[in-house]
Every structure is written in C-alpha cells, then in structure tokens.
Design an enzyme around this catalytic site. Structure first.
Site, PDB file in Angstrom:
ATOM      1  N   HIS A  46      57.633  61.425  44.900  1.00 27.27           N
ATOM      2  CA  HIS A  46      58.892  61.520  45.409  1.00 27.27           C
ATOM      3  C   HIS A  46      58.822  62.819  46.588  1.00 27.27           C
ATOM      4  O   HIS A  46      59.143  62.937  47.364  1.00 27.27           O
ATOM      5  CB  HIS A  46      60.030  61.892  43.777  1.00 27.27           C
ATOM      6  CG  HIS A  46      60.216  61.761  43.263  1.00 27.27           C
ATOM      7  ND1 HIS A  46      60.204  62.140  41.780  1.00 27.27           N
ATOM      8  CD2 HIS A  46      61.214  60.533  43.168  1.00 27.27           C
ATOM      9  CE1 HIS A  46      61.101  61.004  40.989  1.00 27.27           C
ATOM     10  NE2 HIS A  46      61.524  59.859  42.160  1.00 27.27           N
ATOM     11  N   ARG A  62      58.818  51.209  47.474  1.00 26.20           N
ATOM     12  CA  ARG A  62      57.693  51.148  47.261  1.00 26.20           C
ATOM     13  C   ARG A  62      57.278  49.448  46.925  1.00 26.20           C
ATOM     14  O   ARG A  62      56.087  49.149  47.057  1.00 26.20           O
ATOM     15  CB  ARG A  62      57.378  51.463  45.514  1.00 26.20           C
ATOM     16  CG  ARG A  62      57.397  52.868  45.384  1.00 26.20           C
ATOM     17  CD  ARG A  62      57.427  52.729  43.840  1.00 26.20           C
ATOM     18  NE  ARG A  62      59.386  53.103  43.455  1.00 26.20           N
ATOM     19  CZ  ARG A  62      60.019  53.218  42.649  1.00 26.20           C
ATOM     20  NH1 ARG A  62      59.485  54.036  41.709  1.00 26.20           N
ATOM     21  NH2 ARG A  62      61.309  52.163  41.974  1.00 26.20           N
ATOM     22  N   SER A 122      59.195  57.924  37.823  1.00 23.59           N
ATOM     23  CA  SER A 122      59.393  58.559  36.634  1.00 23.59           C
ATOM     24  C   SER A 122      59.223  57.255  35.661  1.00 23.59           C
ATOM     25  O   SER A 122      58.916  58.130  34.222  1.00 23.59           O
ATOM     26  CB  SER A 122      60.710  59.258  36.576  1.00 23.59           C
ATOM     27  OG  SER A 122      60.064  60.735  38.230  1.00 23.59           O
ATOM     28  N   LYS A 148      72.396  57.599  33.614  1.00 24.80           N
ATOM     29  CA  LYS A 148      70.715  57.237  32.891  1.00 24.80           C
ATOM     30  C   LYS A 148      71.039  58.242  31.791  1.00 24.80           C
ATOM     31  O   LYS A 148      71.214  59.555  32.272  1.00 24.80           O
ATOM     32  CB  LYS A 148      69.688  56.930  33.275  1.00 24.80           C
ATOM     33  CG  LYS A 148      69.715  55.975  34.339  1.00 24.80           C
ATOM     34  CD  LYS A 148      68.086  55.305  35.205  1.00 24.80           C
ATOM     35  CE  LYS A 148      68.518  55.363  36.602  1.00 24.80           C
ATOM     36  NZ  LYS A 148      67.285  54.775  37.236  1.00 24.80           N
TER      37      LYS A 148
END
Ligand code: PNS
Length: 162
Positions: free
Chosen positions: A17, A90, A127, A41
């Site tokens: 990040h 990614r 994460s 979440k």
C-alpha cells in the site's frame, strides 16, 4: 492543483500500500489516503487504529494526508475535489475486480481511476493474506512497516485468546 485519492480499508496497511501511495504522491500535487470506516467486511483493526498506522506510514510525504470516509467513494472524491482515484494492481484478478469498480465510479460522477502496477516485490502481498500467515506464526516482517508488526501480533494474540 491536481488531487488524487487512494482509497482502501488498510486492515492493516502493508508495504505494498505504502509503495502505491508514495508513487501516487510523485504523480499528483496532493494525495488523500481515504480509509473506509464503515465498509462491510469485518475488520481486525478499528478505524482509529487503521488511521493512526497510516499517519505513521505517510510521515515524510509532504503532499499526502489521511482521512476516514464513509459512503460512496465517488461522493468523497467530489467533496475532496479529487480528479482521480489511484489503485494498485497486483494481478489480472485485481484488474477484473477494479475495472468494474472504476467503470461504476466513472458512471456515477465521471471520476477517473488510475491504475499503478504493483512493484513485483509486493505482488503477492495483501492485508488478508498477511493476517492469515501471521495468525499461524508465519514471518511477515518484510511485508509490513515496523509500526504495524507489533500491533498485528498483539491483536492476533488477543483474538486467539477470546
Ligand atoms: O481495501 P479494499 O477492501 O480493497 O477497499 C475497498 C474500498 C473501500 C476502496 C471500496 O470498497 C470502496 O470504494 N468502498 C466505498 C463504497 C463504494 O463507493 N462502493 C462502490 C464502489 S464501485
């Protein structure tokens, strides 16, 4: 003055990040790291804890600030007078997910999304995966800032004791 927003839940912030935030800061006049405080979440860290870790993460970056947001990111961008959302990618899986959100956000207010390819050193870092690996005692110290590692270890130990 061109301002960009880097949104996320940052639960917790990773070196991946921070790499994206630094690179966004070199492309835009100002960057706001927008921490989703009521996204659906379930979170390991509270909003205040996530904001505080990000404050430490941006130390030394003069054109970056951190704020919490709730509601739609497009509304936040309009209120913050931001011309773009910056996201790291990614993989193709990220792209498929992010493309749909970018198109929805453009549909809603016309805000642009700028994708930055993840540095390959962080291409496998998320994460969620960091939390999973750390919860089983795996070494994630190279993937997180030092000021996240301690709180993560403590939080996971608390969770395990509950
Ligand atoms: O770290 P994450 O979980 O990838 O962050 C996702 C986040 C917070 C950036 C995204 O869920 C978001 O923008 N939420 C705000 C609500 C919203 O605008 N939803 C519609 C997106 S098209």
């Amino acid at each position: 003055m061109r301002r960009a927003v880097c949104p996320g839940s940052f639960d917790p912030v990773t070196n991946g990040h921070l790499d994206i935030v630094r690179r966004a800061a070199s492309l835009f006049d100002e960057v706001v790291v927008a921490v989703g405080v009521n996204v659906s979440k379930s979170r390991l860290f509270t909003a205040d804890e996530r904001l505080s870790m990000l404050q430490q993460g941006i130390a030394g970056l003069g054109n970056v600030r951190v704020e919490g947001f709730s509601g739609l990111i497009t509304t936040y961008c309009r209120e913050a007078d931001a011309v773009a959302i910056v996201k790291g990618l990614r993989s193709g899986t990220d792209f498929d997910y992010e493309l749909q959100m970018a198109q929805m956000n453009a549909h809603l207010t016309g805000v642009e999304t700028v994708f930055l390819p993840a540095d390959p050193a962080y291409g496998f870092v998320s994460s969620s995966l960091v939390k999973e690996v750390a919860s089983y005692g795996g070494d994630v110290s190279a993937l997180l800032p030092d000021f996240v590692l301690g709180p993560l270890t403590e939080k996971l130990a608390q969770r395990a004791a509950e």
